[in-house]
Design an enzyme around this catalytic site. Structure first.
Site, PDB file in Angstrom:
ATOM      1  N   GLY A  24       0.797  -1.224   0.000  1.00  0.00           N
ATOM      2  CA  GLY A  24       0.000   0.000   0.000  1.00  0.00           C
ATOM      3  C   GLY A  24       0.829   1.273   0.000  1.00  0.00           C
ATOM      4  N   LEU A  99       8.223  -0.690   9.895  1.00  0.00           N
ATOM      5  CA  LEU A  99       9.020   0.465   9.466  1.00  0.00           C
ATOM      6  C   LEU A  99      10.142   0.098   8.498  1.00  0.00           C
ATOM      7  CD1 LEU A  99       9.301   2.377  12.875  1.00  0.00           C
ATOM      8  CD2 LEU A  99       7.590   2.663  11.100  1.00  0.00           C
ATOM      9  N   ASN A 160      -4.585 -10.711   3.640  1.00  0.00           N
ATOM     10  CA  ASN A 160      -5.265 -11.950   4.020  1.00  0.00           C
ATOM     11  C   ASN A 160      -6.341 -12.349   3.025  1.00  0.00           C
ATOM     12  OD1 ASN A 160      -8.086 -11.117   5.190  1.00  0.00           O
ATOM     13  ND2 ASN A 160      -6.610  -9.587   5.873  1.00  0.00           N
ATOM     14  N   LEU A 161      -6.529 -13.647   2.961  1.00  0.00           N
ATOM     15  CA  LEU A 161      -7.447 -14.268   2.017  1.00  0.00           C
ATOM     16  C   LEU A 161      -8.877 -13.779   2.197  1.00  0.00           C
ATOM     17  CD1 LEU A 161      -8.086 -16.504  -0.052  1.00  0.00           C
ATOM     18  CD2 LEU A 161      -8.179 -18.121   1.830  1.00  0.00           C
ATOM     19  N   ALA A 163     -10.207 -10.957   3.358  1.00  0.00           N
ATOM     20  CA  ALA A 163     -10.496  -9.630   2.830  1.00  0.00           C
ATOM     21  C   ALA A 163     -10.384  -9.623   1.310  1.00  0.00           C
ATOM     22  CB  ALA A 163      -9.544  -8.605   3.437  1.00  0.00           C
ATOM     23  N   CYS A 203     -11.608 -17.656  -9.066  1.00  0.00           N
ATOM     24  CA  CYS A 203     -11.815 -18.686 -10.087  1.00  0.00           C
ATOM     25  C   CYS A 203     -10.916 -19.890  -9.839  1.00  0.00           C
ATOM     26  CB  CYS A 203     -11.529 -18.122 -11.471  1.00  0.00           C
ATOM     27  SG  CYS A 203     -12.961 -17.303 -12.191  1.00  0.00           S
ATOM     28  N   CYS A 215      -4.638 -35.143  17.185  1.00  0.00           N
ATOM     29  CA  CYS A 215      -3.810 -35.998  18.031  1.00  0.00           C
ATOM     30  C   CYS A 215      -2.321 -35.717  17.850  1.00  0.00           C
ATOM     31  CB  CYS A 215      -4.142 -37.468  17.801  1.00  0.00           C
ATOM     32  SG  CYS A 215      -3.808 -37.985  16.131  1.00  0.00           S
ATOM     33  N   CYS A 480     -18.020 -16.182  -9.601  1.00  0.00           N
ATOM     34  CA  CYS A 480     -18.338 -15.301 -10.723  1.00  0.00           C
ATOM     35  C   CYS A 480     -19.246 -15.957 -11.761  1.00  0.00           C
ATOM     36  CB  CYS A 480     -17.072 -14.727 -11.356  1.00  0.00           C
ATOM     37  SG  CYS A 480     -16.046 -15.889 -12.236  1.00  0.00           S
TER      38      CYS A 480
END
Lengths: 696, 323
Positions: A24, A99, A160-161, A163, A203, A215, A480
């Site tokens: 970003g 940072l 993340n997947l 969002a 897709c 276990c 889709c």
């Protein structure tokens, strides 16, 4: 020329950026700079006004964009400010570990909203750009389809997947193009998703994060990661998290102990009990007594190395001195409480010996109970909570020692526990550049030249940046296209809650689902529900499917819908009695779109369970930090049915790439067609694999 | 393990990247000294990347005053006359870069790059120059090569939607890791002069068209006594004529250098910010690899053209090296 065209396309465009993190920050910077690409190229405004294809023309005057609106007769003009109009959403606040790559942020910004600080930072070098920041979750209900519709393009820089899927659906519903991206270390990828023209983000099936059989975690760990999962998801959760949550900490291989109701009381802290005594008692219970109990079941250890019980008094005979005295006084800085600091351990890369781990275990537990008492009962593991990381590292190491597994440093344990994805500034910068290039094409509606681009660590066909033509939409994609799915489930044993959690939320990624059987509403989430409705739905959650008011049995068609995402899915229910606990831990199998990859004969082919997923542990999606998405995979096969052209490759060794740590595109294949022809074929449908023949 | 341990502060700040290249590489980075020349968009991106990565020091050379063109692809300087006046490009960039990472020492060296003697370059491990004439590239490369220690040398240029990186690591040894196998490799790099002297005929057929096109532009600017980028559409006929001559001399089919590509390079002399980010990112990665000894370094040219979207490595060296 090219650059002029770029900037004309980008001027006045309304763009939504989701994520102001690693990618970003770079993206925001590059976009802002691209906006001002051609500062002085046009002095001859009248020439532009003669251009009649559109009646809106951007002109640069000094540092301010002015939009000249042609009044129709070519004379009357109105003026207004114009430039790239950016909206930016990010729910995160700034952390120190950001940072090293999120260069718009400084030490002094730690704790502040990423979206807001990023905006202010960009305004310093591009004061006239319009940026609207939201310190919010993109899944919030106000970011609905109407909100998305106002944009010319959406640019994702997410981690993340969950969002990513949510944004994909909103983009499809709003019919706005999406440029998606991700990086891991030196690997990166950028893809373009335009409804009806290219595949959507979903897709291709996204493999679920790796999970481990219960276990293995509770009784038979063989790798350090198993110990970390045990320490974090079981022990830490038991001691500091919600006591009412189900917890397998005491599940042992002999059934006799399981029935004991008293085991839970072990974890209760008696009011008059000395904290160190309490810590030692817990220690002896989980690393001593529980191991003894497990050993009593000899079956388990027939083909395995037996673990060794460890008791606190053997490792640390003396009561620890009250070195943490000064920490207790620092009531204003509770989060900085650190067992390492009070024990004088400095280097997080050091591997502590068993005694040091034991000290850290006791000390961290003491610090939680003395300094952070109020949080106990509500804590969940957070990789940025140093004390929590210290406790989990120590507990994982002691367990590892018990099972003769090599110990690890806090640095390594933190990476595993926090699902930390490797991230560097350079890959993010490159990916941001590629996103802007694709965004400009989208704004120009230059459909033919859209590319998905992979950043590779090792060159392939001399390429470090490899463009590939986008794929067409997958006709069997349930997102889709409207393809129904099918679900094998035991309708007499699985509750509606299991279906909601494991399928609707985890697999289908719905945020606020609504479940219908024909016209009967079985379940719904929303702010505007009546109390009796809520009570009704909650009661349904606890019922097994076949006993719902409108019974769900084999042959039933369920409709699942998310109104915010405008996403509907039909699920064909098939009843099945038994499930393999190891291979089908959910106790249900969804197929159709997220079809599991068929077994491959090809040993070199990675299906996402190899190294690529080693970093993704079964943590809650919200806890994962992934700047990313790419992973190198292996080689491939060609399917005649779905040949796709890769822009000319010059030599013939097969390459393969694919995605992400926890979102691996299982199976993208690139191979040279034949020795003369320079076309390279791509195929990537897992589900198609079974139907197609390989080329020789 | 080399040298002292990383501090707590360093471990916290560099956490995510230590997970990529390891603590050892991080320590090597923190002891390295980098020199850059030509504070335009691409170099700005590069500087950001290596300052964030945590090199020991970065020295900037660029005495030019701020112009609007210099601001166009540069995110280190505010478009504010009050801030910019009286300062050189290098000084303005230093002020911003210093804020990016307080652990990296960023400083400015005043003077003309070509006037610095061989001993000046001895202070650095890496020298990166941008937008330099053919003569300057050769000169600085040779000065770096005269030193007893290795000074890695890079040139970088971005024009229109295209970018080029040249790398000279002289003799470079590294461990190539593939899956579980590690192979010790030694690479022998040609100097810039040696590389561009390789007859075009002897290059593989598929060499990037950008390689040839950039050489034509370089030769043109050299012959006309222009500064890099001092070229415009009016020069196109002369550039095309030069291309024809060179192709004939090199017996290369003229179709290897499309006129449309030359036209783009002649007219779009400005940097395109997304390409700056990409080229600056690749260059940053290469410099980090060379310093840390981790990863396969590229040999010896890299090209990116956003029109086809490919980022290609070309090895332009004498196919029959002296062994």
């Amino acid at each position: 020329m090219a650059s002029l065209q770029h900037s004309q396309a980008i001027k006045g465009a309304k763009v939504l950026m989701v994520g102001a993190g690693g990618i970003g920050c770079e993206l925001l910077k590059t976009l802002a700079l691209s906006d001002f690409q051609d500062i002085h190229i046009r002095e001859d405004v009248t020439d532009w006004l003669n251009y009649k294809a559109a009646n809106v023309f951007p002109v640069m005057v000094g540092w301010v964009f002015i939009k000249v609106r042609d009044g129709g007769d070519g004379r009357e003009c109105s003026y207004e400010m114009l430039g790239l109009i950016l909206y930016l959403i990010d729910m995160d606040t700034i952390e120190v570990s950001n940072l090293n790559r999120q260069f718009l942020f400084r030490q002094s910004h730690v704790g502040q909203s990423k979206a807001k600080v990023a905006r202010d930072a960009v305004l310093r070098f591009r004061p006239h750009i319009s940026i609207t920041p939201y310190h919010a979750n993109v899944k919030d209900s106000n970011f609905n389809v109407d909100f998305f519709k106002q944009f010319n393009v959406i640019l994702n820089g997410l981690d993340n997947l969950d969002a990513r899927r949510h944004v994909n659906r909103l983009c499809l519903a709003a019919e706005v193009p999406l440029v998606e991206s991700g990086t891991t270390g030196f690997l990166g990828q950028v893809t373009v998703h335009v409804k009806g023209k290219t595949e959507c983000y979903e897709c291709q099936p996204k493999p679920a994060p790796k999970t481990y059989p219960v276990c293995t975690i509770t009784s038979t760990p063989s790798k350090f990661v198993h110990c970390v999962v045990w320490a974090k998801d079981l022990l830490f959760a038991k001691l500091f998290g919600d006591k009412n949550q189900d917890n397998d900490l005491n599940v042992r291989s002999n059934d006799a102990a399981r029935s004991s109701k008293n085991v839970d009381d072990v974890f209760e802290w008696g009011e008059n009990e000395d904290i160190e005594q309490y810590g030692r008692r817990i220690y002896d219970h989980v690393f001593g007594y529980n191991i003894e109990q497990a050993l009593s079941n000899e079956e388990t250890w027939k083909n395995r190395n037996k673990p060794r019980p460890i008791y606190c008094r053997d490792v640390l005979p003396d009561i620890m001195t009250q070195r943490n005295g000064n920490n207790v006084d620092k009531t204003d800085d509770l989060l900085s409480a650190s067992a390492m600091a009070s024990l004088g351990l400095k280097n997080p890369q050091d591997i502590w010996c068993l005694m040091e781990n034991t000290k850290v275990f006791i000390e961290a537990l003491k610090l939680f109970f003395t300094n952070r008492r109020k949080e106990i009962g509500n804590l969940s593991f957070d990789k940025d909570d140093l004390l929590a990381v210290e406790f989990v590292t120590a507990a994982a190491n002691i367990r590892a020692a018990s099972f003769n597994i090599p110990l690890q440093s806090l640095f390594e344990a933190k990476g595993i526990a926090g699902n930390i994805v490797h991230a560097v500034a350079t890959t993010n910068a490159i990916v941001a550049g590629l996103i802007v290039i694709e965004a400009i094409k989208v704004l120009k509606k230059d459909t033919e030249s859209y590319r998905m681009t992979y950043c590779l660590e090792h060159p392939s066909k001399k390429m470090l940046l490899m463009p590939v033509e986008p794929f067409e939409p997958n006709k069997s994609c349930c997102v889709c296209s409207e393809t129904p799915l099918s679900l094998e489930i035991n309708t007499h044993r699985s509750k509606l809650r299991d279906f909601v959690e494991k399928i609707v939320k985890a697999k289908l990624g719905m945020n606020s689902p609504l479940i219908m059987h024909a016209t009967a509403l079985l379940y719904e989430v929303g702010d505007d529900l009546e109390e009796d409705e809520i009570a009704n739905y909650n009661a349904n959650l606890e019922k097994v499917l076949s006993e719902l008011p409108s019974p769900v049995t084999g042959g039933t068609m369920l409709t699942v819908e998310d109104l915010q995402q405008e996403f509907t899915c039909n699920i064909h229910i098939k009843h099945r009695e038994e499930f393999d606990e190891e291979k089908e831990p959910d106790g249900m199998v969804l197929s159709g779109w997220t079809q599991a990859l068929p077994e491959k004969k090809d040993a070199k082919t990675s299906n996402g369970n190899g190294a690529s997923t080693s970093k993704s542990l079964p943590t809650k999606p919200g806890n994962t930090e992934i700047d990313t998405e790419v992973k190198e995979i292996s080689d491939g096969t060609v399917s005649p049915g779905t040949k796709r052209k890769l822009s000319e490759f010059s030599d013939g060794s097969p390459v393969d790439h694919s995605s992400d740590v926890d979102e691996t595109r299982n199976n993208k294949k690139i191979q040279k067609h034949d020795d003369e022809d320079e076309l390279v074929m791509l195929d990537h449908w897992d589900s198609d694999m079974s139907k197609k023949q390989r080329l020789p | 393990m080399v040298g002292e341990e990383l501090t707590e502060q360093e471990t916290a700040l560099y956490d995510r990247q230590i997970r990529v290249w390891g603590a050892d590489a991080q320590r090597r980075l923190s002891k390295s000294h980098i020199l850059v020349y030509g504070m335009k968009g691409t170099i700005t991106e590069f500087c950001k990347n290596i300052v964030l990565a945590g090199v020991g020091s970065l020295t900037l050379v660029d005495d030019r005053a701020v112009t609007e063109e210099a601001l166009s692809a540069n995110f280190l300087m505010p478009p504010d006359e009050n801030v910019c006046s009286g300062k050189t490009l290098a000084e303005l960039c230093r002020d911003s870069l210093n804020e990016f990472n307080p652990m990296v020492r960023v400083s400015v060296e005043k003077g003309d790059l070509t006037s610095f003697g061989v001993e000046f370059f001895d202070k650095f491990d890496v020298v990166v120059i941008s937008f330099c004439s053919l003569a300057t590239k050769k000169l600085i490369n040779e000065r770096c090569r005269k030193l007893s220690k290795r000074v890695s040398f890079y040139t970088v240029d971005c024009r229109d939607c295209c970018g080029e990186i040249f790398v000279d690591l002289q003799k470079y040894n590294y461990a190539m890791k593939r899956l579980d196998e590690t192979t010790e490799c030694e690479l022998q790099y040609p100097s810039f002069q040696e590389a561009i002297s390789v007859p075009w005929r002897s290059l593989p057929r598929k060499v990037s068209k950008l390689y040839f096109a950039m050489r034509v532009i370089e030769r043109f600017e050299e012959a006309e006594g222009r500064k890099p980028g001092e070229i415009c559409i009016e020069d196109l006929p002369a550039v095309l004529k030069l291309k024809k001559e060179i192709c004939e001399a090199q017996s290369l089919n003229e179709s290897h250098i499309p006129n449309a590509l030359l036209e783009r390079l002649v007219t779009g002399t400005r940097e395109f910010p997304p390409v700056c980010a990409i080229i600056g990112g690749i260059l940053g990665q290469e410099v980090i690899k060379a310093i840390s000894g981790k990863g396969d370094p590229l040999k010896n040219f890299f090209f990116f053209d956003s029109v086809d979207g490919k980022g290609i490595i070309e090895d332009i060296s004498d196919p029959t090296p002296k062994r």
